[in-house]
Enzyme design. Structure first.
Site, short mmCIF file in Angstrom:
data_model
loop_
_atom_site.label_atom_id
_atom_site.label_comp_id
_atom_site.label_asym_id
_atom_site.label_seq_id
_atom_site.Cartn_x
_atom_site.Cartn_y
_atom_site.Cartn_z
N GLY A 90 43.23 43.10 68.34
CA GLY A 90 44.31 43.84 68.98
C GLY A 90 44.33 45.25 68.43
O GLY A 90 43.56 45.59 67.53
N ARG A 93 45.53 49.93 64.94
CA ARG A 93 45.88 51.28 64.48
C ARG A 93 45.96 52.28 65.63
O ARG A 93 46.10 53.48 65.40
CB ARG A 93 44.87 51.76 63.49
CG ARG A 93 43.46 51.67 64.05
CD ARG A 93 42.55 52.52 63.31
NE ARG A 93 41.17 52.16 63.57
CZ ARG A 93 40.17 52.77 62.99
NH1 ARG A 93 40.40 53.73 62.16
NH2 ARG A 93 38.96 52.40 63.27
N ASP A 125 45.28 49.55 57.27
CA ASP A 125 46.42 50.43 57.02
C ASP A 125 46.93 51.12 58.27
O ASP A 125 47.83 51.95 58.21
CB ASP A 125 46.04 51.48 55.95
CG ASP A 125 44.84 52.31 56.37
OD1 ASP A 125 44.36 52.15 57.51
OD2 ASP A 125 44.37 53.13 55.55
N GLY A 126 46.30 50.83 59.40
CA GLY A 126 46.76 51.44 60.65
C GLY A 126 46.35 52.88 60.83
O GLY A 126 46.79 53.55 61.76
N ARG A 176 42.98 59.67 72.58
CA ARG A 176 41.92 59.20 73.47
C ARG A 176 42.46 59.01 74.88
O ARG A 176 43.59 58.57 75.07
CB ARG A 176 41.38 57.87 72.93
CG ARG A 176 40.34 57.24 73.82
CD ARG A 176 39.53 56.21 73.07
NE ARG A 176 40.31 55.02 72.77
CZ ARG A 176 39.85 54.03 72.01
NH1 ARG A 176 38.66 54.09 71.45
NH2 ARG A 176 40.61 52.97 71.78
N ARG A 183 39.59 45.67 77.47
CA ARG A 183 38.24 45.35 76.96
C ARG A 183 37.83 43.96 77.41
O ARG A 183 38.68 43.17 77.82
CB ARG A 183 38.28 45.36 75.42
CG ARG A 183 38.87 46.63 74.82
CD ARG A 183 39.67 46.31 73.55
NE ARG A 183 40.39 47.49 73.09
CZ ARG A 183 39.97 48.33 72.16
NH1 ARG A 183 38.84 48.09 71.53
NH2 ARG A 183 40.67 49.39 71.82
N ASP A 252 34.95 43.20 71.83
CA ASP A 252 36.22 43.94 71.81
C ASP A 252 35.98 45.45 71.90
O ASP A 252 36.94 46.21 72.05
CB ASP A 252 37.04 43.61 70.55
CG ASP A 252 36.24 43.81 69.28
OD1 ASP A 252 35.22 43.12 69.10
OD2 ASP A 252 36.61 44.67 68.46
N ASP A 262 34.99 52.96 71.98
CA ASP A 262 35.13 52.67 70.55
C ASP A 262 33.90 53.08 69.75
O ASP A 262 32.96 52.31 69.56
CB ASP A 262 35.44 51.17 70.32
CG ASP A 262 36.93 50.96 70.11
OD1 ASP A 262 37.71 51.89 70.39
OD2 ASP A 262 37.31 49.88 69.65
P1 AMP Z 1 36.73 48.42 65.16
O1 AMP Z 1 35.70 47.88 64.22
O2 AMP Z 1 37.17 49.83 64.83
O3 AMP Z 1 36.36 48.26 66.59
O4 AMP Z 1 38.04 47.56 64.90
C1 AMP Z 1 38.09 46.16 64.97
C2 AMP Z 1 39.51 45.72 64.81
O5 AMP Z 1 40.04 46.11 63.56
C3 AMP Z 1 40.48 46.23 65.86
O6 AMP Z 1 41.42 45.24 66.10
C4 AMP Z 1 41.09 47.42 65.17
O7 AMP Z 1 42.35 47.75 65.68
C5 AMP Z 1 41.20 46.93 63.74
N1 AMP Z 1 41.18 48.02 62.76
C6 AMP Z 1 40.14 48.82 62.44
N2 AMP Z 1 40.50 49.70 61.49
C7 AMP Z 1 41.79 49.45 61.20
C8 AMP Z 1 42.73 50.02 60.28
N3 AMP Z 1 42.41 51.02 59.47
N4 AMP Z 1 43.97 49.50 60.27
C9 AMP Z 1 44.32 48.48 61.07
N5 AMP Z 1 43.48 47.90 61.93
C10 AMP Z 1 42.22 48.38 62.01
MG MG Z 2 37.15 48.48 68.24
#
Ligand code: AMP
Ligand code: MG
Length: 486
Positions: A90, A93, A125-126, A176, A183, A252, A262
């Site tokens: 989900g 961040r 950390d969002g 963005r 997705r 995703d 992404d």
């Molecule tokens: P990504 O690898 O960036 O495609 O992210 C995979 C998942 O991890 C997604 O659900 C993102 O929202 C979550 N995510 C990535 N980085 C963070 C972050 N710093 N804080 C919270 N959620 C994250």
């Molecule tokens: Mg992603």
């Protein structure tokens, strides 16, 4: 043209309700400032370039202020990561602020990445850091300029907030834009949680909002899946033709619109290498350059599985079988163009494959090769390029076939050059160029990232004074380890 406060919102996804997304308020960073904005992306929202200078622009697109009609929400999805199903992902961040309808009636999701914690943040950390926000900004706008479908980027804002990754970094946000943030993983979430009514609601929303032409079809859902498959195959064909490696092709990170989505540790090939892996945590090379084609197919199969409650398995299977032919036709079409061939001949595929085999292991710069091939008449061009190849004799054989093939096109050099330069970029987003611009931005100098963005927004044009951006990368620049943390 509109003022910043005049943006018109119509939040269709938010109206689907709390099963699909959760209301979350953006958590601003300290002392936001504008790093870079894309004029081309601003025009999608009917915003004039000078608007970016208005302090309100930075306040709005960094989550400090919000339009009264925006409805910030975090979307729920799941997905297959490196081949394993992760049942709960989900927006961890990023927040969907709402959907803006422009003067042409087009819908653009505003998605603020790095806006703070959400119910889906898990251990995170969002936040997003300046480095990764700049990388996504540069890539999305550059891909679009190259003719590769992609989500878009309006701007990056930096801040005084420290965000901890392998080292302390600057917190940043990316604004963005995309017609949709749905997705493949959205469909997987509702399928695997056995919420099939909601799955149907999502499917209907996506088809009605983004694939309305499928409603004319006697079987709209089947026609929708075929369309997603076609768009995905064509997108990957463009990645391969231009040497773009996504790096994290988890389901995703696959847009239902068939656009590049992404951005993480992505890279464009410098030297051609079919086995190139841009993601350093991808030890098995699942997402290597050459694997992007079978992986896109695999990801479509994951989507097909999630659609089995509504589309017959035989139909899904039959459509899955169309992937490779559609991919191959699109890829060959582009590669022909890159070689300056306007007509199609039976042996063209072999001609392209022979060339790529020769490039492999010869340290041939993939972007510069095609640009130089068009710069002068074919015979002169190959004579100049041959010295770079390890197997010169095999290259000469190839060059002989190629020059004969060009002769049969019967076109004068001026026209050939013009046609080739329109598809063979002079400027490509090399990792080391991004890295240099990021280092300057981290120390507060946004000039380099703005200049790089401007150059990469017109990748096919000769740009006087900008030749240094088109040079071969320095040796250190070819072996940068791009951190996956973002
Ligand atoms: P990504 O690898 O960036 O495609 O992210 C995979 C998942 O991890 C997604 O659900 C993102 O929202 C979550 N995510 C990535 N980085 C963070 C972050 N710093 N804080 C919270 N959620 C994250
Ligand atoms: Mg992603």
């Amino acid at each position: 043209m509109k003022t910043l406060t005049e943006l018109h919102f119509d939040n269709r996804f938010a109206r689907l309700g709390d099963v699909f997304s959760t209301e979350v308020t953006p958590q601003p960073l300290e002392q936001p400032r504008l790093v870079v904005a894309s004029e081309a992306a601003m025009s999608l929202l009917d915003l004039d370039p000078p608007v970016a200078e208005d302090p309100l622009f930075t306040e709005l697109f960094s989550g400090h202020k919000l339009w009264s009609t925006a409805e910030p929400r975090a979307m729920v999805y799941s997905g297959h990561q490196f081949g394993s199903y992760n049942p709960q992902l989900g927006d961890g961040r990023g927040l969907l602020l709402g959907e803006v309808v422009n003067e042409k009636g087009q819908y653009w999701d505003l998605h603020l990445k790095g806006a703070g914690m959400t119910p889906y943040s898990r251990m995170g950390d969002g936040r997003a850091v300046l480095r990764s926000s700049i990388r996504e900004f540069l890539a999305s706008e550059h891909l679009h300029a190259l003719g590769i479908p992609s989500s878009r980027a309006l701007c990056v804002t930096s801040s005084d907030t420290t965000v901890y990754r392998e080292r302390p970094e600057r917190g940043a946000m990316l604004m963005r834009l995309s017609p949709s943030h749905v997705r493949f993983g959205h469909f997987e979430f509702f399928y695997y949680t056995k919420q099939h009514d909601e799955l149907k609601q999502l499917l209907d929303h996506v088809v009605e909002s983004h694939f309305a032409e499928c409603l004319e079809h006697p079987e709209p859902y089947h026609s929708f899946f075929r369309e997603v498959l076609e768009r995905t195959a064509e997108m990957v064909a463009r990645w391969q033709a231009y040497g773009f490696c996504h790096g994290v092709m988890n389901t995703d990170n696959m847009s239902i619109l068939g656009i590049t989505f992404d951005f993480g540790p992505y890279a464009f090939l410098d030297d051609f290498d079919a086995r190139f892996i841009c993601n350093h945590s991808d030890h098995a090379g699942r997402y290597s350059y050459e694997n992007q084609v079978p992986i896109a197919h695999w990801n479509l199969a994951a989507l097909a599985q999630a659609l089995t409650p509504f589309i017959a398995i035989e139909q899904l299977r039959g459509t899955m079988d169309l992937f490779l032919p559609i991919y191959e036709a699109a890829w060959l079409d582009l590669m022909r163009k890159r070689l300056g061939l306007d007509t199609a001949e039976e042996n063209d595929k072999e001609l392209v494959q022979r060339l790529l085999q020769l490039m492999q292991g010869s340290a041939i710069d993939y972007t510069r090769f095609f640009r130089e091939l068009g710069n002068s008449p074919a015979k002169q061009a190959v004579a100049r390029l041959r010295d770079d190849f390890v197997d010169i004799k095999a290259f000469d054989d190839w060059a002989g076939s190629y020059c004969e093939r060009v002769d049969r096109e019967g076109e004068d050099q001026q026209a050939r050059r013009q046609r080739m330069h329109a598809v063979n970029p002079k400027y490509i987003l090399r990792n080391y160029l991004a890295q240099q611009a990021i280092e300057a931005a981290e120390s507060g100098d946004y000039g380099p990232v703005r200049e790089l963005h401007a150059v990469l927004s017109h990748p096919f044009d000769e740009q006087p004074g900008m030749d240094r951006y088109a040079e071969r990368p320095p040796e250190w620049g070819k072996h940068l380890e791009i951190s996956c943390s973002s």
